[in-house]
Design a protein around this motif. Structure first.
Motif, short mmCIF file in Angstrom:
data_model
loop_
_atom_site.label_atom_id
_atom_site.label_comp_id
_atom_site.label_asym_id
_atom_site.label_seq_id
_atom_site.Cartn_x
_atom_site.Cartn_y
_atom_site.Cartn_z
N SER A 8 -112.90 4.20 10.93
CA SER A 8 -111.50 4.55 10.65
C SER A 8 -110.57 3.51 11.25
CB SER A 8 -111.19 5.93 11.25
OG SER A 8 -110.01 6.46 10.67
N ASP A 9 -109.33 3.57 10.77
CA ASP A 9 -108.25 2.79 11.38
C ASP A 9 -108.64 1.34 11.63
OD1 ASP A 9 -107.85 5.78 11.96
OD2 ASP A 9 -105.88 4.91 12.38
N LEU A 10 -109.01 0.69 10.53
CA LEU A 10 -109.42 -0.71 10.60
C LEU A 10 -108.21 -1.63 10.77
CD1 LEU A 10 -111.84 -0.52 7.54
CD2 LEU A 10 -112.42 -0.18 9.96
N GLY A 39 -109.10 6.21 6.56
CA GLY A 39 -107.71 5.80 6.44
C GLY A 39 -107.25 4.70 7.38
N ASP A 40 -106.01 4.26 7.14
CA ASP A 40 -105.48 3.06 7.79
C ASP A 40 -106.48 1.91 7.65
OD1 ASP A 40 -103.19 4.42 8.42
OD2 ASP A 40 -103.46 4.39 10.59
N LEU A 41 -106.95 1.73 6.41
CA LEU A 41 -107.82 0.58 6.13
C LEU A 41 -107.03 -0.70 6.35
CD1 LEU A 41 -109.19 3.00 4.68
CD2 LEU A 41 -109.78 1.43 2.84
N GLY A 69 -104.65 6.30 4.69
CA GLY A 69 -103.91 6.65 5.90
C GLY A 69 -102.45 6.28 5.74
N ASN A 70 -101.65 6.66 6.70
CA ASN A 70 -100.21 6.42 6.60
C ASN A 70 -99.89 4.93 6.47
OD1 ASN A 70 -101.14 6.84 9.46
ND2 ASN A 70 -99.19 5.84 9.89
N HIS A 71 -100.61 4.06 7.18
CA HIS A 71 -100.33 2.63 7.09
C HIS A 71 -100.60 2.10 5.68
CE1 HIS A 71 -99.47 1.10 11.25
NE2 HIS A 71 -99.84 2.36 11.50
N ASP A 72 -101.55 2.71 4.97
CA ASP A 72 -101.88 2.26 3.61
C ASP A 72 -100.76 2.58 2.62
OD1 ASP A 72 -104.50 1.40 4.42
OD2 ASP A 72 -105.09 3.51 4.44
N LEU A 143 -110.31 13.27 6.04
CA LEU A 143 -108.87 13.07 5.90
C LEU A 143 -108.41 12.16 7.02
CD1 LEU A 143 -106.93 16.30 6.98
CD2 LEU A 143 -109.15 15.64 7.88
N HIS A 144 -107.18 11.69 6.93
CA HIS A 144 -106.71 10.73 7.93
C HIS A 144 -106.13 11.40 9.17
CE1 HIS A 144 -105.27 7.07 9.69
NE2 HIS A 144 -104.03 7.50 9.68
N HIS A 145 -105.25 12.36 8.97
CA HIS A 145 -104.47 12.88 10.11
C HIS A 145 -105.23 13.95 10.89
CE1 HIS A 145 -101.26 10.91 7.75
NE2 HIS A 145 -100.74 10.68 8.94
N GLY A 191 -109.12 10.26 11.41
CA GLY A 191 -108.73 9.12 12.23
C GLY A 191 -107.32 9.32 12.70
N HIS A 192 -106.50 8.32 12.53
CA HIS A 192 -105.08 8.29 12.87
C HIS A 192 -104.86 8.10 14.37
CE1 HIS A 192 -100.85 8.57 12.24
NE2 HIS A 192 -100.71 9.71 12.89
N ARG A 193 -105.46 8.96 15.20
CA ARG A 193 -105.40 8.73 16.63
C ARG A 193 -106.44 7.66 16.97
NH1 ARG A 193 -101.16 9.56 16.81
NH2 ARG A 193 -101.09 9.80 19.06
FE LIG Z 1 -102.59 6.48 10.96
#
Ligand SMILES: [Fe+2]
Ligand SMILES: [Fe+2]
Length: 263
Positions: A8-10, A39-41, A69-72, A143-145, A191-193
């Motif tokens: 996650s969160d790459l 997420g946040d690839l 993810g949110n960054h995506d 999921l991401h969050h 992920g996310h955190r």
């Molecule tokens: Fe995130």
């Protein structure tokens, strides 16, 4: 039996180390794992960074499952490129069902508005997807969050916390989601955190629901794998270190398992 690798969160695009770490991670895999990336690839939602992701993960073929993810959602808005515009879908692989959930929302187009959002319609779609899972399959929700409250990370999140902003908050319907999943799902991967965590609901029950936050794979230089058979974890989750660069200690990764009680 199935082995799931959770990355996650790459944040590809944030640093030259990120693609190298992803490349190392893919090279570490045996070739049989199902690989879930939550997420946040990308760091800035740039299409060029998603192309890098696709190039580096090409050896995984259809063993790769991703959610946005949110960054995506920033930059070129890669949300629909990662999940075809669906908020929920069901992916069936040998021995495993994965319910993908897009927990991002249009407000994530603004980089600092990072929190996720679910609604009753999404919970209904998740419920319907679980109803379609063939009996006996290991069942994963990706999921991401985060679904339970987790501590703020970094200066700006602490500022947000003091100001009462929602930026780092858990999903408002996180507990409602867990109630939908309870007894029907084995793993929640998110992920996310960027600091890994782990929780369990119904630890002593017939079907424990385990919740894992991967943390940032590229920041940690490490990811977890899970060996499962018909939903049961056969061993403790295993951390795989993918780089020899200085990293946080394993004690930092291995957050203690916390039992959750759903009201
Ligand atoms: Fe995130
Ligand atoms: Fe992230």
């Amino acid at each position: 039996m199935i082995t799931i690798a959770h990355l996650s969160d790459l944040h590809l695009g944030a640093s030259p180390l990120a693609p190298r770490t992803l490349e190392d991670a893919v090279a570490t895999l045996s070739g049989r794992e199902l690989v879930v990336v939550t997420g946040d690839l990308t760091d800035g939602g740039r299409a060029a960074d998603l192309s890098t992701f696709h190039r580096l993960t090409a050896p995984l073929g259809d063993r790769l499952v991703v959610v946005p993810g949110n960054h995506d959602r920033c930059g070129d808005d890669l949300g629909s490129a990662l999940m075809s515009g669906a908020r929920v879908d069901l992916q069936l692989r040998e021995g495993c069902a994965i319910v993908r959930v897009d927990s991002t929302a249009p407000h994530n187009r603004v980089a600092w508005l990072s929190h996720g959002r679910l609604c009753d319609d999404v919970l209904r779609l998740i419920d319907e997807a679980l109803a379609r899972v063939p009996r006996g399959l290991t069942t994963v929700v990706a999921l991401h969050h985060h679904v339970v409250p987790l501590p703020a990370e970094g200066f700006w999140e602490h500022v947000s916390e003091v100001l009462g902003l929602p930026n780092h908050s858990e999903l408002a319907l996180g507990t409602a989601l867990l109630k939908v999943l309870r007894g029907r799902c084995d793993l929640v991967l998110h992920g996310h955190r960027h600091v890994p965590r782990q929780f369990v609901v119904d630890a002593e029950g017939a079907r424990p629901l385990r919740i894992f936050n991967a943390g940032s794979t590229t920041a940690l230089g490490a990811f977890r794998t899970f060996l499962l058979d018909h939903g049961a974890l056969l061993t403790e989750p295993r951390w795989v270190q993918v780089t020899q660069r200085p990293r946080p200690s394993p004690q930092h990764w291995q957050a203690p398992l916390r039992a959750l009680t759903l009201a």
